[in-house]
Design an enzyme around this catalytic site. Sequence first.
Site, mmCIF file in Angstrom:
data_model
loop_
_atom_site.group_PDB
_atom_site.id
_atom_site.type_symbol
_atom_site.label_atom_id
_atom_site.label_comp_id
_atom_site.label_asym_id
_atom_site.label_seq_id
_atom_site.Cartn_x
_atom_site.Cartn_y
_atom_site.Cartn_z
ATOM 1 N N HIS A 53 -1.775 5.656 12.487
ATOM 2 C CA HIS A 53 -1.273 3.550 12.653
ATOM 3 C C HIS A 53 -0.702 4.458 13.778
ATOM 4 O O HIS A 53 0.433 4.992 14.357
ATOM 5 C CB HIS A 53 -1.159 3.791 11.019
ATOM 6 C CG HIS A 53 0.332 3.045 11.425
ATOM 7 N ND1 HIS A 53 -0.481 1.383 11.170
ATOM 8 C CD2 HIS A 53 1.232 2.044 11.499
ATOM 9 C CE1 HIS A 53 0.875 0.831 11.284
ATOM 10 N NE2 HIS A 53 1.431 1.053 12.009
ATOM 11 N N LYS A 72 -2.300 9.602 9.998
ATOM 12 C CA LYS A 72 -2.914 9.651 8.328
ATOM 13 C C LYS A 72 -3.484 10.829 7.445
ATOM 14 O O LYS A 72 -3.480 11.989 8.286
ATOM 15 C CB LYS A 72 -4.337 8.273 8.568
ATOM 16 C CG LYS A 72 -3.577 7.090 8.950
ATOM 17 C CD LYS A 72 -4.154 6.043 8.947
ATOM 18 C CE LYS A 72 -3.895 5.089 9.325
ATOM 19 N NZ LYS A 72 -5.275 3.587 9.084
ATOM 20 N N TYR A 80 1.967 -1.712 3.888
ATOM 21 C CA TYR A 80 0.102 -2.717 4.073
ATOM 22 C C TYR A 80 0.249 -3.769 3.379
ATOM 23 O O TYR A 80 -0.570 -4.441 3.499
ATOM 24 C CB TYR A 80 -1.106 -1.844 3.824
ATOM 25 C CG TYR A 80 -0.786 -0.874 5.477
ATOM 26 C CD1 TYR A 80 -1.286 -1.162 6.393
ATOM 27 C CD2 TYR A 80 -1.569 0.416 4.777
ATOM 28 C CE1 TYR A 80 -1.758 -0.207 7.154
ATOM 29 C CE2 TYR A 80 -2.123 0.955 5.678
ATOM 30 C CZ TYR A 80 -2.019 1.554 7.320
ATOM 31 O OH TYR A 80 -2.386 1.861 8.080
ATOM 32 N N GLU A 138 8.893 -0.959 10.543
ATOM 33 C CA GLU A 138 8.534 -0.243 10.298
ATOM 34 C C GLU A 138 8.926 1.191 10.441
ATOM 35 O O GLU A 138 8.922 1.793 9.582
ATOM 36 C CB GLU A 138 6.720 0.570 10.553
ATOM 37 C CG GLU A 138 5.916 -1.353 10.331
ATOM 38 C CD GLU A 138 4.546 -0.606 11.367
ATOM 39 O OE1 GLU A 138 3.770 -1.855 10.654
ATOM 40 O OE2 GLU A 138 4.268 -0.022 12.246
ATOM 41 N N ASN A 166 -8.900 6.072 10.180
ATOM 42 C CA ASN A 166 -9.149 6.428 11.698
ATOM 43 C C ASN A 166 -8.090 7.323 12.067
ATOM 44 O O ASN A 166 -7.640 6.823 13.139
ATOM 45 C CB ASN A 166 -8.778 4.896 11.927
ATOM 46 C CG ASN A 166 -8.615 4.030 10.989
ATOM 47 O OD1 ASN A 166 -6.833 4.703 10.787
ATOM 48 N ND2 ASN A 166 -7.792 3.098 11.967
HETATM 49 P P1 IDP Z 1 -4.950 -1.265 13.156
HETATM 50 O O1 IDP Z 1 -4.449 0.236 12.206
HETATM 51 O O2 IDP Z 1 -5.805 -1.150 14.157
HETATM 52 O O3 IDP Z 1 -3.783 -1.874 13.457
HETATM 53 P P2 IDP Z 1 -5.338 -2.991 11.186
HETATM 54 O O4 IDP Z 1 -5.929 -4.218 11.030
HETATM 55 O O5 IDP Z 1 -3.698 -3.342 10.923
HETATM 56 O O6 IDP Z 1 -6.152 -1.756 11.987
HETATM 57 O O7 IDP Z 1 -5.489 -2.434 9.059
HETATM 58 C C1 IDP Z 1 -5.120 -0.969 9.397
HETATM 59 C C2 IDP Z 1 -6.057 -0.020 8.511
HETATM 60 O O8 IDP Z 1 -7.255 -0.971 7.365
HETATM 61 C C3 IDP Z 1 -6.772 0.184 9.514
HETATM 62 O O9 IDP Z 1 -6.121 1.329 10.953
HETATM 63 C C4 IDP Z 1 -7.819 1.093 8.726
HETATM 64 O O10 IDP Z 1 -7.286 2.225 8.337
HETATM 65 C C5 IDP Z 1 -7.844 -0.376 7.708
HETATM 66 N N1 IDP Z 1 -8.982 -1.440 8.038
HETATM 67 C C6 IDP Z 1 -9.293 -2.129 9.304
HETATM 68 N N2 IDP Z 1 -10.007 -2.991 8.682
HETATM 69 C C7 IDP Z 1 -10.825 -2.329 8.161
HETATM 70 C C8 IDP Z 1 -12.522 -2.736 7.076
HETATM 71 O O11 IDP Z 1 -12.388 -3.385 7.633
HETATM 72 N N3 IDP Z 1 -13.057 -1.590 6.672
HETATM 73 C C9 IDP Z 1 -11.796 -0.292 5.891
HETATM 74 N N4 IDP Z 1 -10.501 -0.388 6.298
HETATM 75 C C10 IDP Z 1 -10.541 -1.136 7.213
HETATM 76 MG MG MG Z 2 -2.638 -2.497 12.266
#
Ligand code: IDP
Ligand code: MG
Length: 138
Positions: free
Chosen positions: A115, A9, A49, A126, A112
């Site tokens: 992805h 990212k 997304y 994807e 984070n």
């Molecule tokens: P993942 O990337 O671990 O699969 P997902 O639930 O699919 O997690 O969420 C997609 C992305 O959205 C996350 O990687 C993160 O960047 C962001 N995200 C998820 N939950 C939160 C939150 O509670 N606050 C802010 N950003 C979030």
């Molecule tokens: Mg996800």
Amino acid sequence: MERTLSIIKPDAVGRGLMGDVIKRLESNEIHIIGMKMLHMTRSQAEGFYAVHRERPFFSSLCDFMSSGPALVMVLEGEDVIKRYRSLMGATNYKDAKEGTIRRDFATDIEKNVVHGSDAPETAAVEINYFFNSFEIMT
Ligand code: IDP
Ligand code: MG
């Protein structure tokens, strides 16, 4: 053999972490069979997304994902969807196990670092979102 989509990212590209993440793939028998750097538009991030469009963090997430260049990769390996997600660690780096990419490098639940697709069906969608067949090594 299975395939998954990985994104390094914009936070991680900006912080110079591409090499660290790629090293972990190559050390774990995860093969990179497609790779491109791109700066997503906001609408490309929204499309990617789309499953999260009702979530409170959606708008901020799309701003972040379109804030700078990202490195998008197709990964291949045995059980790679699950294995790559376990190398990544939990979404929130604070909950991620020691030694995972997010635990070691993430600074924020949103920013984070990586992805990874979560299932074979989403991986196929994807991968097709970013790559055509000529861009994937077979
Ligand atoms: P993942 O990337 O671990 O699969 P997902 O639930 O699919 O997690 O969420 C997609 C992305 O959205 C996350 O990687 C993160 O960047 C962001 N995200 C998820 N939950 C939160 C939150 O509670 N606050 C802010 N950003 C979030
Ligand atoms: Mg996800």
